[in-house]
Design an enzyme around this catalytic site. Structure first.
Site, PDB file in Angstrom:
ATOM      1  N   LYS A   1       0.834  -1.218   0.000  1.00  0.00           N
ATOM      2  CA  LYS A   1       0.000   0.000   0.000  1.00  0.00           C
ATOM      3  C   LYS A   1       0.860   1.255   0.000  1.00  0.00           C
ATOM      4  O   LYS A   1       2.043   1.227   0.340  1.00  0.00           O
ATOM      5  CB  LYS A   1      -0.925   0.012   1.219  1.00  0.00           C
ATOM      6  CG  LYS A   1      -0.222  -0.053   2.589  1.00  0.00           C
ATOM      7  CD  LYS A   1       0.101   1.285   3.204  1.00  0.00           C
ATOM      8  CE  LYS A   1       0.883   1.143   4.494  1.00  0.00           C
ATOM      9  NZ  LYS A   1       1.511   2.383   4.952  1.00  0.00           N
TER      10      LYS A   1
ATOM     11  N   ASP B   1      -1.797  -2.241   9.987  1.00  0.00           N
ATOM     12  CA  ASP B   1      -1.992  -2.294   8.530  1.00  0.00           C
ATOM     13  C   ASP B   1      -2.456  -3.665   8.034  1.00  0.00           C
ATOM     14  O   ASP B   1      -2.723  -3.822   6.845  1.00  0.00           O
ATOM     15  CB  ASP B   1      -0.678  -1.973   7.803  1.00  0.00           C
ATOM     16  CG  ASP B   1      -0.279  -0.516   7.945  1.00  0.00           C
ATOM     17  OD1 ASP B   1      -1.146   0.306   8.277  1.00  0.00           O
ATOM     18  OD2 ASP B   1       0.910  -0.213   7.720  1.00  0.00           O
TER      19      ASP B   1
END
Ligand code: C5P
Length: 331
Positions: free
Chosen positions: A16, A149
């Site tokens: 990401k 995350d």
């Protein structure tokens, strides 16, 4: 005849970048409030699980050998912590009786969530191998305990982060076309606490107070109005960028160089040092990545949004046959 309980499965999960990172007040716990917009990228980490076998954990992939060699292969690795968490969740104890083969494409230590993607892919692969549920909804609570995350790597797409930027909820992104990116990696690291500390210091130097309450933007509402790559370029920002540049001045040059090469917008991702550049098309992204690579830089072209965890076919999608069990043994 007694059935042999041999299992193997494979899953992948995305890396990401942060499209927006807005920093609020420093709290008494030493963390800052933050609102963040996450984008999953088609740089995927793949985890193959085979067992029962003597424990093994190995890393290979499209990354410099020294980066792969820097990853711990003992039981401190998030891959093993993920396996342990899933085992406890389903009432098993045999999580070490597996060989985990990780194929990496997310740069190591670039703030791009590679370790979190490894954990998410491990949860999905091992759940598939053991025949328990591997849908993101079934793994999200376990994932959150492994790291902020990790749930995002399960769901992929675009997500809104509030709290410290880590309370994440998926955002609908149907209106957003595929976006094209070039990532420019740095050999020099930047420490996240050092970047936040420099951010605070710069506020004090400007007469401000890092602990003072500040309004943070509603990124879900802003993102709902993004329909094109140009809209997204206009939305992208990172409050930590000035502090990251102050600590590593070459980042400013990289941002300007990207824009000279024709990127729509280039920005430090998260606390850096990776620079992410949004490009108008796949052709522009490829041209810029090729140019940087030609100049001896470490640049990668990719796209987003990417899907979250995917169960992969072990038989047909093996990137490079045969070295299960490299770095064999819990060291
Ligand atoms: O989340 P992580 O453990 O990677 O954060 C490392 C450090 O970065 C924290 O100890 C803190 O100093 C800083 N940080 C922060 N505010 C956040 C996230 C991280 O100040 N929202």
């Amino acid at each position: 005849m007694k059935e042999m309980k041999f299992h193997k499965a494979s899953a992948s999960a995305p890396g990401k970048i942060n499209l927006v990172f807005a920093v609020g007040a420093l709290g008494d716990d030493g963390y800052h409030e933050a609102h963040s917009l996450y984008l999953a990228l088609n740089l995927r980490e793949r985890v193959d699980v085979v067992g029962p076998a003597d424990f093994g954990l190995s890393f290979r992939g499209d990354l410099p050998a020294r980066h792969l060699a820097s990853i711990p292969t003992n039981t401190d690795n998030l891959v093993v912590k993920a396996a342990k968490a899933l085992a406890e969740h389903v009432g098993r104890t045999d999580y070490l009786d597996n060989i985990f083969g990780v194929y990496k494409t997310v740069p190591v230590a670039g703030g791009m969530g590679g370790g979190s993607a490894d954990a998410a892919a491990t949860l999905a692969a091992l759940a598939a191998a053991w025949g328990v549920g591997h849908h993101p909804d079934q793994l999200a609570a376990l994932a959150a305990k492994l790291g902020a995350d990790v749930p995002f790597a399960l769901y992929g797409g675009v997500a809104n982060g509030v709290g410290r930027g880590d309370q994440i909820s998926p955002l609908p992104a149907h209106q957003l076309p595929d976006t094209h990116w070039v990532l420019w990696l740095s050999d020099q690291g930047l420490s996240t606490p050092a970047v936040f500390a420099r951010f605070d210091q710069m506020q004090i130097e400007a007469g401000g107070d890092p602990r003072a309450a500040r309004d943070l933007p509603d990124l879900a509402a802003e993102f709902a109005a993004v329909n094109t790559a140009s809209d997204l370029a206009a939305m992208m920002r990172n409050d930590l960028q000035a502090a990251a540049i102050d600590l590593l001045p070459e980042l400013k040059y990289k941002i300007e160089h990207f824009e000279k090469l024709g990127a729509l917008k280039a920005m430090v991702s998260g606390s850096g040092p990776t620079i992410a550049a949004l490009c108008q098309s796949a052709e522009v992204a490829k041209r810029i990545a090729d140019q940087l690579s030609h100049d001896g830089e470490h640049a990668i072209a990719t796209t987003g949004p990417a899907e979250g965890t995917i169960i992969e076919d072990l038989e047909t999608n093996e990137p490079d046959e045969g070295d299960f069990g490299l770095n064999h043994g819990a060291n």
